[in-house]
Scaffold this motif. Structure first.
Motif, PDB file in Angstrom:
ATOM      1  N   ILE A  40      56.731  80.249  55.280  1.00  0.00           N
ATOM      2  CA  ILE A  40      57.815  78.773  54.837  1.00  0.00           C
ATOM      3  C   ILE A  40      57.010  77.722  55.311  1.00  0.00           C
ATOM      4  N   GLU A  41      57.987  76.594  54.663  1.00  0.00           N
ATOM      5  CA  GLU A  41      57.571  74.711  55.651  1.00  0.00           C
ATOM      6  C   GLU A  41      57.526  74.977  57.306  1.00  0.00           C
ATOM      7  N   THR A  42      57.030  74.714  57.592  1.00  0.00           N
ATOM      8  CA  THR A  42      56.924  74.633  58.819  1.00  0.00           C
ATOM      9  C   THR A  42      58.490  73.416  59.176  1.00  0.00           C
ATOM     10  N   ASN A  43      58.943  71.998  58.275  1.00  0.00           N
ATOM     11  CA  ASN A  43      59.173  71.829  58.454  1.00  0.00           C
ATOM     12  C   ASN A  43      60.726  71.739  58.251  1.00  0.00           C
ATOM     13  N   SER A  44      61.241  72.950  57.588  1.00  0.00           N
ATOM     14  CA  SER A  44      62.493  73.324  56.846  1.00  0.00           C
ATOM     15  C   SER A  44      63.563  73.431  57.799  1.00  0.00           C
ATOM     16  N   ARG A  45      64.117  73.866  57.150  1.00  0.00           N
ATOM     17  CA  ARG A  45      65.839  73.914  57.734  1.00  0.00           C
ATOM     18  C   ARG A  45      65.495  75.455  58.213  1.00  0.00           C
ATOM     19  N   GLU A  46      65.101  76.463  57.566  1.00  0.00           N
ATOM     20  CA  GLU A  46      65.793  77.615  58.081  1.00  0.00           C
ATOM     21  C   GLU A  46      64.437  78.437  59.833  1.00  0.00           C
ATOM     22  N   ILE A  47      63.895  77.394  59.650  1.00  0.00           N
ATOM     23  CA  ILE A  47      62.916  77.704  60.675  1.00  0.00           C
ATOM     24  C   ILE A  47      64.276  77.645  61.873  1.00  0.00           C
ATOM     25  N   LYS A  48      64.797  76.008  61.719  1.00  0.00           N
ATOM     26  CA  LYS A  48      65.692  75.465  62.840  1.00  0.00           C
ATOM     27  C   LYS A  48      66.956  76.197  63.090  1.00  0.00           C
ATOM     28  N   ILE A  49      67.045  76.955  62.149  1.00  0.00           N
ATOM     29  CA  ILE A  49      68.294  78.090  61.814  1.00  0.00           C
ATOM     30  C   ILE A  49      68.167  79.599  62.533  1.00  0.00           C
ATOM     31  N   ILE A  50      66.997  80.279  62.311  1.00  0.00           N
ATOM     32  CA  ILE A  50      66.453  81.499  62.963  1.00  0.00           C
ATOM     33  C   ILE A  50      66.886  81.246  64.404  1.00  0.00           C
ATOM     34  N   ARG A  51      65.960  79.983  64.506  1.00  0.00           N
ATOM     35  CA  ARG A  51      65.545  79.441  66.066  1.00  0.00           C
ATOM     36  C   ARG A  51      66.692  79.692  66.267  1.00  0.00           C
ATOM     37  N   TYR A  52      67.900  78.850  66.789  1.00  0.00           N
ATOM     38  CA  TYR A  52      68.602  78.461  66.727  1.00  0.00           C
ATOM     39  C   TYR A  52      69.497  79.872  67.073  1.00  0.00           C
ATOM     40  N   LEU A  53      69.895  80.639  65.963  1.00  0.00           N
ATOM     41  CA  LEU A  53      70.262  81.808  66.058  1.00  0.00           C
ATOM     42  C   LEU A  53      70.488  83.009  67.038  1.00  0.00           C
ATOM     43  N   SER A  54      69.013  82.574  66.783  1.00  0.00           N
ATOM     44  CA  SER A  54      68.112  83.895  67.842  1.00  0.00           C
ATOM     45  C   SER A  54      68.646  83.714  69.534  1.00  0.00           C
ATOM     46  N   GLN A  55      68.244  82.913  70.080  1.00  0.00           N
ATOM     47  CA  GLN A  55      68.048  82.232  71.088  1.00  0.00           C
ATOM     48  C   GLN A  55      69.561  82.917  71.769  1.00  0.00           C
ATOM     49  N   ILE A  56      71.515  82.704  71.068  1.00  0.00           N
ATOM     50  CA  ILE A  56      71.943  82.878  71.629  1.00  0.00           C
ATOM     51  C   ILE A  56      72.480  84.300  72.011  1.00  0.00           C
ATOM     52  N   GLN A  57      72.854  84.311  73.197  1.00  0.00           N
ATOM     53  CA  GLN A  57      72.545  86.305  73.543  1.00  0.00           C
ATOM     54  C   GLN A  57      74.625  86.380  73.237  1.00  0.00           C
ATOM     55  N   ASP A  58      74.584  86.730  72.264  1.00  0.00           N
ATOM     56  CA  ASP A  58      76.436  87.305  71.709  1.00  0.00           C
ATOM     57  C   ASP A  58      75.861  89.064  71.125  1.00  0.00           C
ATOM     58  N   PRO A  59      77.057  89.827  71.847  1.00  0.00           N
ATOM     59  CA  PRO A  59      76.664  91.102  71.130  1.00  0.00           C
ATOM     60  C   PRO A  59      77.361  90.923  69.639  1.00  0.00           C
ATOM     61  N   ARG A  60      77.846  89.741  69.253  1.00  0.00           N
ATOM     62  CA  ARG A  60      78.402  89.597  67.727  1.00  0.00           C
ATOM     63  C   ARG A  60      77.376  89.216  66.827  1.00  0.00           C
ATOM     64  N   ASN A  61      75.552  89.262  67.794  1.00  0.00           N
ATOM     65  CA  ASN A  61      74.948  88.640  67.031  1.00  0.00           C
ATOM     66  C   ASN A  61      74.166  89.656  65.820  1.00  0.00           C
ATOM     67  N   HIS A  62      74.278  90.132  64.713  1.00  0.00           N
ATOM     68  CA  HIS A  62      74.014  90.275  63.906  1.00  0.00           C
ATOM     69  C   HIS A  62      72.416  89.628  62.907  1.00  0.00           C
ATOM     70  N   THR A  63      71.669  88.429  63.499  1.00  0.00           N
ATOM     71  CA  THR A  63      71.130  87.847  62.759  1.00  0.00           C
ATOM     72  C   THR A  63      70.376  89.078  62.781  1.00  0.00           C
ATOM     73  N   ILE A  64      68.981  88.720  62.239  1.00  0.00           N
ATOM     74  CA  ILE A  64      67.612  88.857  62.769  1.00  0.00           C
ATOM     75  C   ILE A  64      66.192  88.760  63.862  1.00  0.00           C
ATOM     76  N   PRO A  65      65.869  89.175  64.707  1.00  0.00           N
ATOM     77  CA  PRO A  65      65.649  88.801  65.531  1.00  0.00           C
ATOM     78  C   PRO A  65      64.504  87.713  64.710  1.00  0.00           C
ATOM     79  N   LEU A  66      64.225  86.475  65.771  1.00  0.00           N
ATOM     80  CA  LEU A  66      62.393  86.021  65.587  1.00  0.00           C
ATOM     81  C   LEU A  66      61.578  86.029  66.917  1.00  0.00           C
ATOM     82  N   LEU A  67      60.905  86.673  66.533  1.00  0.00           N
ATOM     83  CA  LEU A  67      59.731  87.589  67.461  1.00  0.00           C
ATOM     84  C   LEU A  67      58.761  86.610  67.454  1.00  0.00           C
TER      85      LEU A  67
END
Length: 357
Positions: free
Chosen positions: A90-117
């Motif tokens: 994807i494009e480096t400046n895309s909104r998608e990268i920002k969102i998946i990074r944001y969600l991946s860093q949140i520790q919550d047992p309800r977090n069922h978004t794919i982990p970002l490795l």
């Protein structure tokens, strides 16, 4: 008598003609990816030579004959630990990268978004990057064996939706192709990225465990390409536009603003309806999907409310019935026979003969 003509032989330098244009782009990236610790399948090695020999075509199945039809996504192996991963360009400046990074860093047992490795900027100018996530498979294959499996999956998807909404993110593209599961317990022999109904890419017996026999199974949302973040939260969020998937959602409009979080709820409700239509035994759960797909967005419950209703219905069903085999409405005799076999040995792997790619 003359036999069939021999397949034409490849000439020097023509092996790349066996690949689609977008596949050749992955071949060009292969040395760089190897240098940063990721190995592609043999087909994408610059020194690849077809396993079937020096011809354009083959009548026999070969793993390296399987082409990837998507230009932006491919599987790989992370060399350091041999983990299977998926690479998405994807494009480096895309909104998608920002969102998946944001969600991946949140520790919550309800977090069922794919982990970002990992995020890998691509040369020469880093304008595009590769998102690296764990290898997963579509959540609805293999087929559901019992109601308990459906309940476990929908519990996690409702939890995950509430999690995203509580953190200001509307997924906006909830559909079966973006709902995945960790296959490690269900398909311990693994599956092929291009041919997920096979273990290695070759036709043959495909074996799996009933999910209820290896529970818990982890489910994930993927693909945040249409997702949006609203700093002020879900209640004040407004947007406009239409969608390709589930384009019959009543409030969608190019001109009249609507709440995208309510669209998420409708989309997940539609997915539930599709499953209930496929498995008649899931009919008791239809009221949950009905409320989520109300034509009036204001009548749609929060995901947490739908989760409570789902659990209440599940608790009214005796445990033995929750785990009793269910059959697809369109299933044939072979599927019914396999269901009967699973009642005899619940711990035995399910098997399916898959003859194509």
């Amino acid at each position: 008598m003359l036999g069939p003509p021999e397949p034409p032989e490849l000439k020097t330098g023509e092996i790349s003609s066996l690949l689609f244009k977008h596949e050749r782009e992955w071949v060009d990236m292969q040395p760089f990816l190897l240098s940063v610790g990721y190995k592609l399948r043999p087909r994408y090695d610059p020194n690849w030579f077809p396993s079937w020999g020096n011809t354009y075509v083959t009548e026999e199945p070969h793993e390296d004959a399987l082409s990837s039809m998507r230009s932006d996504v491919l599987d790989a192996i992370r060399i350091v630990d041999n983990q299977r991963v998926v690479l998405k360009r994807i494009e480096t400046n895309s909104r998608e990268i920002k969102i998946i990074r944001y969600l991946s860093q949140i520790q919550d047992p309800r977090n069922h978004t794919i982990p970002l490795l990992d995020v890998i900027p691509l040369p020469p100018d880093n304008s595009c990057s590769l998102l690296v996530t764990p290898y997963t498979r579509r959540f609805n294959h293999p087929a559901f064996h019992c109601r308990a499996e459906y309940v476990e999956a929908m519990q996690q998807f409702l939890e995950g939706l509430q999690f995203m909404h509580d953190h200001g993110v509307s997924h906006f593209d909830i559909a079966p192709q973006n709902m995945m599961m960790d296959e490690s317990r269900v398909v311990p022999a693994g599956s092929h990225f291009t041919s997920p109904k096979s273990h290695t890419g070759y036709p043959g017996i495909f074996s799996w465990n009933n999910r209820c026999s290896v529970s818990p199974v982890r489910y994930y949302y993927i693909d945040f390409g249409l997702s949006m973040y609203f700093r002020k939260g879900k209640d004040a969020a407004l947007t406009t536009g239409t969608l390709r998937t589930f384009n019959t959602i009543p409030e969608l409009s190019l001109t009249v603003p609507y709440n995208p979080f309510k669209v998420d709820i409708f989309q997940l409700g539609l997915t539930m309806h599709k499953l209930i239509d496929t498995y008649p035994a899931l009919k008791p759960f239809r009221p949950v999907a009905d409320r989520m797909t109300s034509t009036d967005p204001n009548d749609r419950p929060e995901p947490a409310e739908s989760l409570q209703e789902l659990n209440w219905i599940a608790n009214q069903i005796p445990p033995q019935k929750l785990r009793a085999p269910i059959v697809e409405k369109t299933g044939g005799v072979s599927y019914i026979a396999r269901s009967a076999m699973s009642m005899v040995r619940r711990d035995s792997p399910r098997q399916e003969r898959y003859q194509g790619y």
